[in-house]
Design an enzyme around this catalytic site. Structure first.
Site, PDB file in Angstrom:
ATOM      1  N   ASP A 182       0.841  -1.187  -0.072  1.00  0.00           N
ATOM      2  CA  ASP A 182      -0.174   0.016   0.004  1.00  0.00           C
ATOM      3  C   ASP A 182       0.996   1.324  -0.141  1.00  0.00           C
ATOM      4  OD1 ASP A 182       0.587  -0.454   2.416  1.00  0.00           O
ATOM      5  OD2 ASP A 182      -1.174   0.042   3.625  1.00  0.00           O
TER       6      ASP A 182
HETATM    7  C1  LAN Z   1       3.702  -0.770   9.899  1.00  0.00           C
HETATM    8  C2  LAN Z   1       3.541   0.836   9.629  1.00  0.00           C
HETATM    9  C3  LAN Z   1       2.981   0.930   8.389  1.00  0.00           C
HETATM   10  C4  LAN Z   1       1.726  -0.088   8.146  1.00  0.00           C
HETATM   11  C5  LAN Z   1       0.796   0.763   6.879  1.00  0.00           C
HETATM   12  C6  LAN Z   1       1.509   0.987   5.549  1.00  0.00           C
HETATM   13  C7  LAN Z   1       0.105   1.695   7.357  1.00  0.00           C
HETATM   14  C8  LAN Z   1      -0.115  -0.620   6.879  1.00  0.00           C
HETATM   15  O1  LAN Z   1      -1.000  -0.263   5.739  1.00  0.00           O
HETATM   16  C9  LAN Z   1       0.568  -1.811   6.371  1.00  0.00           C
HETATM   17  C10 LAN Z   1       1.411  -2.361   7.556  1.00  0.00           C
HETATM   18  C11 LAN Z   1       2.481  -1.494   7.951  1.00  0.00           C
HETATM   19  C12 LAN Z   1       3.528  -1.489   7.029  1.00  0.00           C
HETATM   20  C13 LAN Z   1       3.100  -1.641   9.456  1.00  0.00           C
HETATM   21  C14 LAN Z   1       3.016  -2.915   9.788  1.00  0.00           C
HETATM   22  C15 LAN Z   1       3.581  -3.212  11.212  1.00  0.00           C
HETATM   23  C16 LAN Z   1       4.486  -2.234  11.737  1.00  0.00           C
HETATM   24  C17 LAN Z   1       5.615  -2.359  11.029  1.00  0.00           C
HETATM   25  C18 LAN Z   1       4.058  -1.086  11.492  1.00  0.00           C
HETATM   26  C19 LAN Z   1       2.599  -0.590  12.316  1.00  0.00           C
HETATM   27  C20 LAN Z   1       4.978  -0.025  12.262  1.00  0.00           C
HETATM   28  C21 LAN Z   1       5.284  -0.815  13.395  1.00  0.00           C
HETATM   29  C22 LAN Z   1       5.029  -2.364  13.184  1.00  0.00           C
HETATM   30  C23 LAN Z   1       5.808  -3.276  13.777  1.00  0.00           C
HETATM   31  C24 LAN Z   1       5.403  -4.821  13.588  1.00  0.00           C
HETATM   32  C25 LAN Z   1       6.485  -3.161  15.311  1.00  0.00           C
HETATM   33  C26 LAN Z   1       7.086  -4.164  16.145  1.00  0.00           C
HETATM   34  C27 LAN Z   1       6.077  -5.034  16.531  1.00  0.00           C
HETATM   35  C28 LAN Z   1       6.107  -6.460  16.372  1.00  0.00           C
HETATM   36  C29 LAN Z   1       5.111  -6.977  16.688  1.00  0.00           C
HETATM   37  C30 LAN Z   1       7.019  -6.910  15.293  1.00  0.00           C
END
Ligand code: LAN
Length: 737
Positions: free
Chosen positions: A463
């Site tokens: 996305d």
């Molecule tokens: C994110 C940040 C961006 C987010 C969007 C692009 C908004 C979404 O549409 C797809 C998923 C994604 C890329 C996403 C996935 C999970 C993340 C990476 C996070 C929320 C930022 C932090 C999180 C990450 C998993 C945090 C660490 C914790 C764990 C459980 C590994």
């Protein structure tokens, strides 16, 4: 890169006083929100949460006093909103913003720095003071700490925050720490922390490695191929965040990487437990988890699996097989480090990769290269210094901001701002693949994609690529003299290639990769606090963003891969309809929550021409949103929606500008203004009422989420979405008068 450097000379005394004043005001505001979070538990138990329909006084539907906001008022609000927001743009064209929220990230960094003996060389006294300020600000009234800034207290949050404050130099009898310790002791002690917490405590040497369920690095030696059966369990098939966290964790576990004993770790062994350290039953502690933390309890099969591995561990420890497994882990860790220029995919693997490099060789180049990149994750805000959920949300916010500003029809006035954003988009597209061979490292293609943050980070996302592409296409339609030259067509085609490659067999789109296994695999999710981390699932957001990007692209370049795009859209829409809930809503996975998901659902339908007049699906979505509209014209969804998977709004809360904007955008995408414009007029007035004199909107409750249970701040949303919603409202509703 967003790196904070303390400059004692910055600003005049008056400016500094003003900054302090603002900080106090903001922190108070945050704390007020915090109090309402503390009341969550009480409210929950008193059944005061409601999911509607609300017995609302819809008198605004009538005339007198509720006439639609005058066109000039909307225009002025927009101009004011964009010009304020333009002031927040950085020189390179993106909008820096707070991406904090989770409370379990900074402790990992501080423990890793302490363990590697670099705490004082990496963090200045000012860094430490701001971190302490942050931890003091976010303590709950009961003495504990949540999983995230608005959450009720958990063992995970409390123990890790306690340890971090101690490592940062705060004494055990401090007014913050004493009640936190009581909180821990009243619930049995720190050994009831979640498994990720057990890992951190074991690294620090204040918890035994015997008390962990095995994180066997040998899993990396399993065959990958599915015909082997066991191949389904290979970590290469996990969601990349899960894979990349358990990779270095299993290395550090496999070598029992532990901090040297110090007087402070000795003291912590006594402070964290209400019983003597030597008396703790570690085997029993393996499966102990405080009830406050339990979101995803282990299914029985996991307990059996971990028991078997626990029994096998003494044979594996120090064996040749272990040696081979550890070497395989380090190979993947170095690859990840090098391909992200030591930023790494996220805050958790960032610090554990760094630790692994140190345990492998404390004098290594790899370890040294890690250190400066820690700073990319730190952020100072009014509430102090935190570690962010990513190295920023640069590209994501910029792509949305461009679309929002473009929607206002004031592009000419704000062309300088758009031009800089355009440059940022151009600079941050990923133009080459990660190191080959990709399949050996379980990596998807990247060339042409956009990342969530920066090109240095570089992991492609479905996305983010799509929002980047849409922003690029919007700008390409404007006068290059005003907004700069468009990104060349071949680069847009590369992006389309990535977007198409991401579509799964069932028509949906997941996040960073294709779906490589089954939902069933979730039964081995050992994390207790996070839901749905093992598989890269399809999401309404990712699917909708890809659908709308493909239609926007096809509109401009109708000849390019037309057949494939057409087929992808048909399958994609079919998939989205299949996950629409019976009440007409979509569950949002990455924002709070049904207002977010339903906005994406409606945009995708609109992209293929399905609106209120023509589509039952769009009509159901509108009906859902209208049923949740408040009597003040706004929407206000609580983060509890995400964990409970049911719409939730707390009594007595203000309308939320971001939820209101999402709901408005959804209704406008569905063409609801042609049925009845009154709900939209009321929503627009609500947004204008919430706007501050400066043109800013207030930072209200937290808007982002991941893995169902952990919330994350998107500070830019408070500006982007109200601007966008009012922009579309102005062009679709007011200009049609
Ligand atoms: C994110 C940040 C961006 C987010 C969007 C692009 C908004 C979404 O549409 C797809 C998923 C994604 C890329 C996403 C996935 C999970 C993340 C990476 C996070 C929320 C930022 C932090 C999180 C990450 C998993 C945090 C660490 C914790 C764990 C459980 C590994």
């Amino acid at each position: 890169r967003q790196v904070w450097v303390y400059d004692p000379e910055a600003g005049t005394p008056e400016e500094r006083a003003r900054a302090e004043e603002l900080r106090r005001k903001f922190a108070e505001n945050r704390l007020q929100q915090k109090h309402s979070a503390d009341e969550l538990l009480r409210l929950q138990s008193e059944g005061q949460r409601r999911s509607g329909p609300f017995p609302v006084d819809k008198s605004w539907l009538g005339v007198g006093g509720s006439a639609p906001a005058a066109a000039e008022t909307v225009e002025a609000a927009l101009r004011n909103g964009v010009s304020f927001y333009e002031g927040l743009q950085a020189e390179d064209g993106h909008w820096p913003g707070d991406y904090g929220g989770p409370m379990f990230l900074m402790p990992g960094m501080v423990i890793a720095l302490y363990t590697t003996g670099t705490l004082d060389s990496v963090l200045s006294p000012q860094h430490k003071a701001e971190m302490v300020r942050y931890l003091r600000n976010h303590q709950n009234a009961d003495g504990g700490y949540g999983l995230h800034i608005e959450g009720t207290s958990t063992m995970f949050g409390t123990v890790l925050s306690y340890v971090t404050l101690r490592l940062l130099g705060v004494g055990p009898d401090d007014a913050t720490l004493a009640p936190a310790r009581t909180w821990i002791h009243e619930r049995g002690g720190a050994h009831a922390i979640t498994s990720w917490g057990k890992f951190w405590l074991a690294v620090l040497g204040v918890y035994s490695w015997e008390g962990l369920n095995p994180l066997s690095p040998e899993m990396w030696l399993l065959p990958y191929a599915s015909w082997t059966g066991i191949g389904w369990l290979h970590p290469g098939r996990f969601w990349c965040h899960c894979r990349m966290v358990y990779l270095p964790m299993s290395y550090v576990y496999g070598v029992r990487g532990t901090c040297r004993a110090t007087p402070l770790t000795e003291a912590l062994r006594q402070e964290l437990y209400p019983l003597p350290y030597a008396k703790i039953d570690w085997n029993q502690a393996r499966n102990l988890c405080a009830k406050e933390d339990l979101y995803y309890p282990h299914p029985l099969i996991q307990d059996v699996l971990w028991w078997a591995l626990y029994k096998a561990e003494p044979l594996l420890l120090g064996s040749r097989l272990r040696g081979a497994a550890l070497a395989e882990c380090m190979k993947h860790i170095h690859y990840e480090d090098e391909n992200t220029r030591y930023v790494d995919i996220g805050p958790v693997n960032k610090v554990i990769n760094m630790l692994a490099c140190w345990f492998e060789d404390p004098g290594s180049q790899a370890f040294k290269r890690h250190l400066p990149r820690l700073l990319d994750y730190l952020w100072v805000a009014e509430d102090g210094m935190k570690m962010q959920g990513y190295n920023g949300s640069q590209l994501w916010d910029t792509a949305f901001a461009v679309q929002a500003i473009a929607s206002t029809g004031m592009a000419g006035e704000f062309s300088r701002c758009l031009k800089r954003a355009h440059e940022y988009l151009e600079q941050s597209q990923v133009v080459e693949e990660a190191q080959q061979p990709l399949s050996e490292y379980y990596r998807h293609i990247s060339k042409g994609a956009w990342p969530f943050s920066t090109r240095d980070h570089g992991w492609p996302i479905s996305d983010c690529s799509s929002e980047g592409l849409k922003a690029a296409l919007v700008l390409a339609q404007m006068d290059p003299k005003l907004v700069g030259p468009p990104i060349p067509e071949p680069r847009l085609c590369d992006c389309v290639n990535v977007v198409l490659s991401y579509q799964n067999g069932d028509g949906g789109w997941a996040t960073y990769e294709n779906k490589r296994s089954f939902e069933m695999l979730e039964i081995i999710n050992p994390s207790e606090t996070f839901g749905e981390i093992v598989v890269d699932y399809n999401h309404v957001e990712c699917s909708s963003a890809c659908i709308t990007a493909l239609t926007a692209f096809a509109g401009r370049y109708p000849a390019h891969r037309a057949h494939e795009i057409g087929a992808a859209l048909r399958r994609g829409i079919k998939y989205l309809k299949s996950i629409q809930r019976p009440d007409g809503s979509w569950y949002g996975n990455w924002g709070v929550c049904f207002t977010y998901g339903t906005w994406f659902g409606c945009e995708a339908l609109a992209a293929v021409g399905e609106t209120h007049g023509s589509s039952a699906s769009a009509r159901a979505a509108c009906a859902f949103l209208l049923q949740k509209q408040r009597s003040d014209g706004g929407w206000g969804e609580s983060y509890l929606s995400c964990q409970d998977k049911a719409y939730s709004q707390l009594e007595g809360e203000q309308p939320h500008a971001v939820n209101t904007a999402w709901a408005m955008l959804a209704l406008l995408a569905a063409g609801y203004e042609q049925v009845d414009r009154k709900p939209l007029d009321a929503a627009a007035r609500c947004l204008i009422r919430l706007q501050e004199e400066s043109g800013d909107w207030p930072q209200q409750h937290i808007s982002g989420v991941f893995n169902r249970n952990c919330m994350i701040t998107y500070a830019n949303y408070r500006n982007i979405f109200p601007i966008w919603a009012l922009g579309v409202y102005r062009s679709k509703v007011l200009k049609q008068q």
